[in-house]
Design a protein around this motif. Structure first.
Motif, short mmCIF file in Angstrom:
data_model
loop_
_atom_site.label_atom_id
_atom_site.label_comp_id
_atom_site.label_asym_id
_atom_site.label_seq_id
_atom_site.Cartn_x
_atom_site.Cartn_y
_atom_site.Cartn_z
N ARG A 46 -19.01 -46.43 17.63
CA ARG A 46 -19.35 -47.82 17.00
C ARG A 46 -19.84 -48.59 18.02
O ARG A 46 -20.76 -49.28 17.68
N LEU A 47 -19.51 -48.47 19.35
CA LEU A 47 -20.00 -49.48 20.20
C LEU A 47 -21.53 -48.96 20.70
O LEU A 47 -22.28 -49.98 20.76
N ARG A 48 -21.49 -47.70 20.56
CA ARG A 48 -22.93 -47.19 20.72
C ARG A 48 -24.00 -47.88 19.79
O ARG A 48 -25.06 -48.33 19.88
N GLN A 49 -23.52 -47.94 18.42
CA GLN A 49 -24.14 -48.32 17.39
C GLN A 49 -24.53 -49.75 17.62
O GLN A 49 -25.73 -50.19 17.20
N TYR A 50 -23.55 -50.58 17.89
CA TYR A 50 -23.61 -52.00 18.11
C TYR A 50 -24.64 -52.16 18.96
O TYR A 50 -25.49 -53.21 18.96
N LEU A 51 -24.44 -51.54 20.09
CA LEU A 51 -25.45 -51.69 21.17
C LEU A 51 -26.97 -51.38 20.92
O LEU A 51 -27.80 -51.99 21.36
N SER A 52 -27.21 -50.35 20.20
CA SER A 52 -28.43 -50.01 19.63
C SER A 52 -28.95 -51.16 18.70
O SER A 52 -30.22 -51.98 18.65
N GLU A 53 -27.97 -51.64 17.54
CA GLU A 53 -28.57 -52.64 16.98
C GLU A 53 -28.84 -53.92 17.65
O GLU A 53 -29.74 -54.44 17.26
N ASN A 54 -28.07 -54.19 18.64
CA ASN A 54 -28.16 -55.38 19.44
C ASN A 54 -29.58 -55.29 20.11
O ASN A 54 -30.47 -56.30 20.26
N ARG A 55 -30.04 -54.15 20.69
CA ARG A 55 -31.23 -54.05 21.41
C ARG A 55 -32.37 -54.38 20.47
O ARG A 55 -33.23 -54.91 20.64
N LEU A 56 -32.30 -53.54 19.05
CA LEU A 56 -33.21 -53.94 18.15
C LEU A 56 -33.43 -55.42 17.69
O LEU A 56 -34.43 -55.85 17.61
N LEU A 57 -32.40 -56.01 17.57
CA LEU A 57 -32.33 -57.24 17.27
C LEU A 57 -33.07 -58.17 18.37
O LEU A 57 -33.63 -59.08 18.24
N THR A 58 -32.61 -57.98 19.69
CA THR A 58 -33.36 -58.67 20.73
C THR A 58 -34.68 -58.33 20.80
O THR A 58 -35.55 -59.36 21.14
N GLN A 59 -34.98 -57.23 20.59
CA GLN A 59 -36.57 -56.85 20.72
C GLN A 59 -37.21 -58.04 19.44
O GLN A 59 -38.37 -58.17 19.73
N ARG A 60 -36.68 -57.69 18.49
CA ARG A 60 -37.30 -58.39 17.26
C ARG A 60 -37.21 -59.81 17.67
O ARG A 60 -38.35 -60.43 17.36
N CYS A 61 -36.32 -60.46 18.14
CA CYS A 61 -36.35 -61.92 18.34
C CYS A 61 -37.42 -62.30 19.61
O CYS A 61 -38.18 -63.01 19.39
N MET A 62 -37.38 -61.14 20.58
CA MET A 62 -38.46 -61.34 21.55
C MET A 62 -39.97 -61.35 20.95
O MET A 62 -40.83 -62.03 21.41
N GLY A 63 -40.08 -60.40 20.00
CA GLY A 63 -41.13 -60.23 19.34
C GLY A 63 -41.89 -61.73 18.82
O GLY A 63 -42.77 -62.08 18.67
N LEU A 64 -40.55 -62.17 17.99
CA LEU A 64 -40.95 -63.39 17.12
C LEU A 64 -41.20 -64.58 18.22
O LEU A 64 -42.14 -65.55 17.96
N GLN A 65 -40.56 -64.87 19.10
CA GLN A 65 -40.66 -65.41 20.20
C GLN A 65 -42.04 -65.45 20.85
O GLN A 65 -42.90 -66.58 20.99
#
Length: 179
Positions: A71-90
């Motif tokens: 679950r932690l690996r999944q959360y980290l993966s989702e967090n990475r994707l969200l961070t990348q998306r936020c950085m792209g939007l920024q």
């Protein structure tokens, strides 16, 4: 049967070699079909002469820990994707803001500067007060255009569209050292 064969083989290896087997993970399927993960440690018990007499085995059910790790690996993966998306939007927002600053505001200031230059040229000899005010407007618009160029470059360097991030990083680093 498979489980006991695995453990018998581990027992045999430890008994023959006298070397402990530590942190061996084994997935087992229970009678109800659920999988469990067992952590096994086997240590040989030796007599005074070093001969293996038996072994000590410790088995620990680590199924919950493994599920939490997954679950932690999944959360980290989702967090990475969200961070990348936020950085792209920024980055897209910075690009749009830099474009508006440079193209829209810059064009307006250049138009003001041209008008003020025209007024300056027409009034320089006849109306010095207006000529001085027009010169101030030209100077202020030049300073503002320079400030817009600097802000635009800080927001999103134009080189980013043509060069790689490494080249921009090196260029920025060189500018900082030059200050």
């Amino acid at each position: 049967q498979e489980q006991s064969d695995f453990y018998r083989e581990c027992d045999r290896q430890v008994m023959e070699s006298g070397v402990p087997m530590l942190n061996i993970e084994e997935t087992q399927r229970q009678a109800d079909g659920l999988e469990t993960v067992i952590l096994t440690n086997k240590v040989p018990l030796k007599d005074a002469s070093g001969r293996v007499l038996g072994l000590l085995g410790i088995y620990m059910d680590i199924t919950q820990r493994k599920r939490q790790e997954e679950r932690l690996r999944q959360y980290l993966s989702e967090n990475r994707l969200l961070t990348q998306r936020c950085m792209g939007l920024q980055e897209a927002e910075r690009q749009e803001l830099a474009h508006e600053l440079h193209d829209e505001l810059g064009q307006m200031l250049v138009a003001i500067q041209f008008s003020a230059s025209y007024i300056l040229a027409k009034t320089q000899e006849d109306i010095p007060e207006i000529s001085d005010a027009a010169a101030d407007i030209v100077s202020a618009s030049e300073e503002t255009l320079d400030m817009i160029r600097k802000l635009t470059k800080r927001l999103r360097p134009a080189m980013l569209d043509y060069l790689g991030i490494e080249d921009i990083f090196l260029s920025t680093l060189a500018e900082w050292h030059a200050r």
